[in-house]
Design an enzyme around this catalytic site. Structure first.
Site, PDB file in Angstrom:
ATOM      1  CE  LYS A 158      -1.219   1.339   4.035  1.00 12.82           C
ATOM      2  NZ  LYS A 158      -0.852   2.366   4.284  1.00 12.82           N
ATOM      3  CG  ASN A 159       2.004   2.710   3.589  1.00 12.01           C
ATOM      4  OD1 ASN A 159       1.474   3.370   3.067  1.00 12.01           O
ATOM      5  ND2 ASN A 159       2.474   2.407   4.863  1.00 12.01           N
ATOM      6  CB  CYS A 189      -5.111   9.920  12.323  1.00 10.38           C
ATOM      7  SG  CYS A 189      -3.245   9.281  12.792  1.00 10.38           S
ATOM      8  NE  ARG A 193       0.488  10.396  10.575  1.00 11.18           N
ATOM      9  CZ  ARG A 193       0.239   9.037   9.878  1.00 11.18           C
ATOM     10  NH1 ARG A 193      -1.167   8.272  10.212  1.00 11.18           N
ATOM     11  NH2 ARG A 193       0.682   8.190   9.397  1.00 11.18           N
ATOM     12  CB  VAL A 203       7.638   7.547   4.879  1.00 11.51           C
ATOM     13  CG1 VAL A 203       6.978   7.235   3.849  1.00 11.51           C
ATOM     14  CG2 VAL A 203       8.651   6.489   5.900  1.00 11.51           C
ATOM     15  CB  THR A 204       4.127  11.176   3.273  1.00  7.91           C
ATOM     16  OG1 THR A 204       4.935  11.453   5.090  1.00  7.91           O
ATOM     17  CG2 THR A 204       3.596   9.666   3.098  1.00  7.91           C
ATOM     18  CG  ASP A 243       3.837   0.790   9.821  1.00 10.20           C
ATOM     19  OD1 ASP A 243       3.734   1.340   8.495  1.00 10.20           O
ATOM     20  OD2 ASP A 243       3.590   2.006  10.780  1.00 10.20           O
ATOM     21  CB  ILE A 293       7.637   6.732  14.937  1.00  6.33           C
ATOM     22  CG1 ILE A 293       9.104   5.086  14.509  1.00  6.33           C
ATOM     23  CG2 ILE A 293       7.719   6.913  13.651  1.00  6.33           C
ATOM     24  CD1 ILE A 293      10.275   6.393  14.027  1.00  6.33           C
ATOM     25  NE  ARG A 309      -6.884   4.483   5.219  1.00  6.66           N
ATOM     26  CZ  ARG A 309      -5.447   4.415   6.745  1.00  6.66           C
ATOM     27  NH1 ARG A 309      -6.182   4.885   7.876  1.00  6.66           N
ATOM     28  NH2 ARG A 309      -4.427   5.264   6.147  1.00  6.66           N
TER      29      ARG A 309
END
Ligand code: EPZ
Length: 428
Positions: free
Chosen positions: A30-31, A124, A129, A171-172, A312, A334, A404
């Site tokens: 997914k990521n 979230c 975040r 990461v993003t 994760d 994290i 998701r």
């Protein structure tokens, strides 16, 4: 008043006690799929992406690309995108609130149009975040950034190469910067970047599109181009789904064989499984089996940026340690609030005490089925694992969080012998 339980969405009903056996194929990541779908904004040529998992987040990412003006379709894991018609540079709040990874549209939209308007993602359940690092990068690249009325407005007069060092590994944030710089002529340098396999998979795609990207340590040198080409790419396997299934096998004392898994992406996870006393047998380049040999041993785990132990996988290991005799400890470095699953696991009899960022676990003989609530993607996966190993019946509410990030998990688990069924929402 009748005590009616109204689910806000589907629920899972799990009868614990099954031993998982057999073979299961891990889906595409997914990521990795999400940033790669957004990379199509950088070109006008058709792009084909294979082995994309059929997930809510992927559906939302494709919906966004279509909203921006692209055509395409998604069938049996194959996503075809013709981005030539993309003529909008705004990512609306309606999409961002469904999927915070929509922030990854910032970089490619800014590269294509010289401007981008993207709704601010809220926090979230696992943390605030913030995206301050993303915005600091764009400012360092010479863009004007204005956050107003819940939107991030970014404009750049003349695109030019940038040199930027991230204050923390994101990461993003790394992906947004790589997406933007790949569309900018000239030599740019990014320091302190994330090295997750999903970031490297995006780099492979950007190279196929015509950007030159060299990575040494946590530094990337990017030679971008205004004329990026279309590409054909198969997404890497989902290492987190693989890790989740490996824990499921170990927890139930089974012998599950995984296909489409890259052990080199799971070094820290495999290391901890072996430290706990599991045997991980490599059966081929992308196949492995996890076997329980004797009683599991307690562990100390600290989550870190890749290649460290992945945040994760924290919730999934917590379930395993909850039924492992002895004292274990997990330190979540994290995210500041990623222990929501603890409160639900305690309803099932787990003995866990949270102190700040560390969770102290005293293994118990067994968990007992209960009605629990999913709060976020990986927490919901941990509750499924707990249901598999608990005595009796477990009902997991708000299972949409799971959808998701896991492609038809109940089907995969049933095929391995688990008793899992999806209860349709009681509220139409
Ligand atoms: C990505 O989120 C993943 N999502 C997450 O997976 C994953 O948990 C996370 O990386 C860490 O590995 C996608 O790839 C779509 P970060 P991301 O930016 O990029 C702080 C899942 O389960 N930070 O690496 O949002 C941040 O608050 C999801 O699939 C800033 O302070 O994570 C966090 O504490 C959940 N400022 C830490 O850095 C910023 O500008 C790491 O965040 C950016 C991040």
């Amino acid at each position: 008043m009748m005590n009616t339980t109204s689910y806000s969405s589907d629920a899972f009903l799990i009868e614990g006690g099954a031993t998982l056996k057999g073979r299961v194929r891990v889906s595409g990541a997914k990521n990795a799929s999400l940033p790669i779908i957004f990379s199509t904004i950088l070109t006008k040529e058709t792009c084909v992406i294979e082995d994309v998992p059929d997930l809510l987040d992927v559906k939302n990412a494709c919906e966004l690309i279509h909203l921006l003006g692209a055509e395409g379709d998604r069938l049996n894991g194959r996503v075809l995108i013709d981005p030539s018609g993309i003529d909008r540079y705004e990512t609306p709040e309606s999409i961002v609130k469904k999927m915070r990874a929509s922030v990854l549209s910032m970089g490619p939209l800014l590269a294509r149009f010289g401007r981008a308007r993207v709704a601010l993602p809220g926090g979230c359940s696992i943390g605030a975040r913030p995206i301050d690092q993303h915005l600091k990068f764009f400012v360092s690249a010479g863009a004007q950034v204005l956050v107003k009325d819940g939107y991030v407005n970014i404009e750049v007069e003349r695109k030019k190469p940038a040199e930027f060092e991230f204050e923390l590994v994101t990461v993003t944030g790394t992906e947004n910067a790589l997406l933007y710089l790949s569309g900018v002529e000239g030599r740019s340098i990014l320091k302190n970047i994330a090295l997750e396999p999903e970031v490297i998979d995006l780099v492979e795609v950007l190279r196929k599109m015509g950007a030159s990207i060299e990575i040494e340590g946590r530094t990337a040198v990017v030679e971008g181009s205004e004329e990026l080409k279309g590409f054909h790419h198969r997404v890497i396997p989902d290492r987190i789904e693989a890790g989740t299934l490996m824990v499921a096998s170990l927890l139930t004392g089974g012998e599950v064989e995984l296909e489409n898994v890259l052990p080199e992406h799971l070094g820290a996870v495999i290391g901890k499984l072996e430290e706990a006393g599991a045997r991980v047998e490599r059966l081929g380049a992308d196949r492995l089996r996890v076997v329980k040999v004797g009683e599991l041993k307690p562990l100390e785990i600290i989550t870190e940026e890749y290649p460290g132990f992945p945040t994760d996988m924290q919730a999934q290991f917590m379930v395993m340690l909850s039924v492992t005799e002895g004292r274990s400890m997990i330190y979540e470095s994290i995210f500041e609030n990623r222990f929501q699953h603890v409160y639900e696991l305690k309803k099932m009899g787990a003995n866990i005490e949270v102190r700040g960022r560390s969770a102290h676990i005293e293994g118990v003989r067994e968990l007992t089925g209960a009605e629990v609530i999913s709060t976020d993607l990986r927490a919901s996966a941990s509750l499924v694992l707990a249901g598999l190993v608990a005595r009796g019946t477990t009902v997991i509410r708000d299972i949409h969080h799971l959808d998701r990030g896991y492609e038809r998990l109940e089907k995969k688990l049933r095929e391995l012998g688990a008793s899992v069924e999806r209860l349709p929402s009681l509220v139409s």
